[in-house]
Scaffold this motif. Sequence first.
Motif, PDB file in Angstrom:
ATOM      1  N   TYR A 163      43.876  34.244  27.136  1.00 40.73           N
ATOM      2  CA  TYR A 163      44.476  33.030  27.694  1.00 40.73           C
ATOM      3  C   TYR A 163      43.629  32.450  28.828  1.00 40.73           C
ATOM      4  N   GLY A 164      42.436  32.982  29.005  1.00 42.25           N
ATOM      5  CA  GLY A 164      41.533  32.456  30.034  1.00 42.25           C
ATOM      6  C   GLY A 164      41.734  33.049  31.415  1.00 42.25           C
ATOM      7  N   PHE A 165      42.494  34.137  31.526  1.00 44.97           N
ATOM      8  CA  PHE A 165      42.703  34.791  32.821  1.00 44.97           C
ATOM      9  C   PHE A 165      41.556  35.743  33.122  1.00 44.97           C
ATOM     10  N   ALA A 166      41.204  35.835  34.388  1.00 42.55           N
ATOM     11  CA  ALA A 166      40.265  36.842  34.873  1.00 42.55           C
ATOM     12  C   ALA A 166      41.085  37.864  35.647  1.00 42.55           C
ATOM     13  N   CYS A 167      40.912  39.122  35.334  1.00 41.49           N
ATOM     14  CA  CYS A 167      41.750  40.176  35.924  1.00 41.49           C
ATOM     15  C   CYS A 167      40.929  41.144  36.763  1.00 41.49           C
ATOM     16  N   VAL A 168      41.540  41.597  37.838  1.00 35.66           N
ATOM     17  CA  VAL A 168      40.993  42.668  38.663  1.00 35.66           C
ATOM     18  C   VAL A 168      42.064  43.743  38.746  1.00 35.66           C
ATOM     19  N   GLU A 169      41.699  44.950  38.347  1.00 35.75           N
ATOM     20  CA  GLU A 169      42.647  46.056  38.388  1.00 35.75           C
ATOM     21  C   GLU A 169      42.614  46.733  39.752  1.00 35.75           C
ATOM     22  N   GLU A 170      43.750  47.347  40.115  1.00 38.70           N
ATOM     23  CA  GLU A 170      43.895  48.074  41.367  1.00 38.70           C
ATOM     24  C   GLU A 170      43.399  47.242  42.543  1.00 38.70           C
ATOM     25  N   ALA A 196      45.784  38.818  38.229  1.00 41.72           N
ATOM     26  CA  ALA A 196      45.197  37.943  37.214  1.00 41.72           C
ATOM     27  C   ALA A 196      45.149  36.511  37.719  1.00 41.72           C
ATOM     28  N   LEU A 197      43.978  35.897  37.622  1.00 41.96           N
ATOM     29  CA  LEU A 197      43.793  34.494  37.997  1.00 41.96           C
ATOM     30  C   LEU A 197      43.638  33.675  36.728  1.00 41.96           C
ATOM     31  N   GLY A 198      44.503  32.677  36.583  1.00 43.93           N
ATOM     32  CA  GLY A 198      44.501  31.856  35.384  1.00 43.93           C
ATOM     33  C   GLY A 198      43.534  30.695  35.454  1.00 43.93           C
ATOM     34  N   PRO A 199      43.330  30.027  34.338  1.00 40.56           N
ATOM     35  CA  PRO A 199      42.358  28.926  34.266  1.00 40.56           C
ATOM     36  C   PRO A 199      42.744  27.712  35.101  1.00 40.56           C
ATOM     37  N   ALA A 209      37.597  37.179  44.277  1.00 39.98           N
ATOM     38  CA  ALA A 209      36.185  36.932  43.958  1.00 39.98           C
ATOM     39  C   ALA A 209      35.278  37.944  44.662  1.00 39.98           C
ATOM     40  N   ARG A 210      35.514  38.182  45.929  1.00 34.00           N
ATOM     41  CA  ARG A 210      34.698  39.138  46.684  1.00 34.00           C
ATOM     42  C   ARG A 210      34.873  40.554  46.139  1.00 34.00           C
ATOM     43  N   THR A 211      36.115  40.925  45.832  1.00 34.68           N
ATOM     44  CA  THR A 211      36.376  42.257  45.295  1.00 34.68           C
ATOM     45  C   THR A 211      35.662  42.441  43.964  1.00 34.68           C
ATOM     46  N   ALA A 212      35.788  41.469  43.081  1.00 42.18           N
ATOM     47  CA  ALA A 212      35.152  41.564  41.764  1.00 42.18           C
ATOM     48  C   ALA A 212      33.627  41.619  41.888  1.00 42.18           C
ATOM     49  N   ALA A 213      33.057  40.783  42.745  1.00 44.52           N
ATOM     50  CA  ALA A 213      31.607  40.769  42.914  1.00 44.52           C
ATOM     51  C   ALA A 213      31.100  42.084  43.507  1.00 44.52           C
ATOM     52  N   THR A 214      31.827  42.616  44.469  1.00 44.46           N
ATOM     53  CA  THR A 214      31.435  43.886  45.085  1.00 44.46           C
ATOM     54  C   THR A 214      31.513  45.023  44.071  1.00 44.46           C
ATOM     55  N   ARG A 215      32.565  45.037  43.254  1.00 44.27           N
ATOM     56  CA  ARG A 215      32.681  46.078  42.226  1.00 44.27           C
ATOM     57  C   ARG A 215      31.559  45.970  41.208  1.00 44.27           C
TER      58      ARG A 215
END
Length: 158
Positions: A30-37, A50-53, A136-142
């Motif tokens: 559905y176009g969502f980007a997800c970050v777990e934990e 989850a961040l939607g479009p 965004a920062r969490t995802a980029a750092t991971r």
Amino acid sequence: MSDLDPPSTAAPMQPGQMLARGVCRHLRGYGFACVEEFVPARGLRVDVMALGPKGEVWVIECKSGRADFTSDHKWQGYLDWCDRYFFAVDAGFPVEILPDEAGLILADGFGAEIIRHPEEGRLPASRRKALHLNVARTAATRLQSYRDPGVAGMFKDK
């Protein structure tokens, strides 16, 4: 292999992690980007952010059984951090114990299905922006830590 290379074997996934994987796979469609934990604020850790479009923010808590749900007394504290809140459970979970105001997702390690959407509550613009930046920062750092595991110990997160 150097000490900067990622390990070749990963620990087996826990039941809640398997649910989260299925949820993330489904929402990606559905176009969502997800970050777990994800940690939206001190003392809180959501299973899936989850961040939607269109900028929508959903929180999904994965519950592997009755005991996992009944021991969680923090879930209502997550409502201030999302537009929609869901519980994700497997097909054998007693869904009648879940609150009606929360959304419901049936999931396994390979996919999911949204059974019930909760009512939408819109986040204030300032909190939405802060969450988007934090995700965004969490995802980029991971991602950087995955690509270069040695970097994780070089810097403190700010």
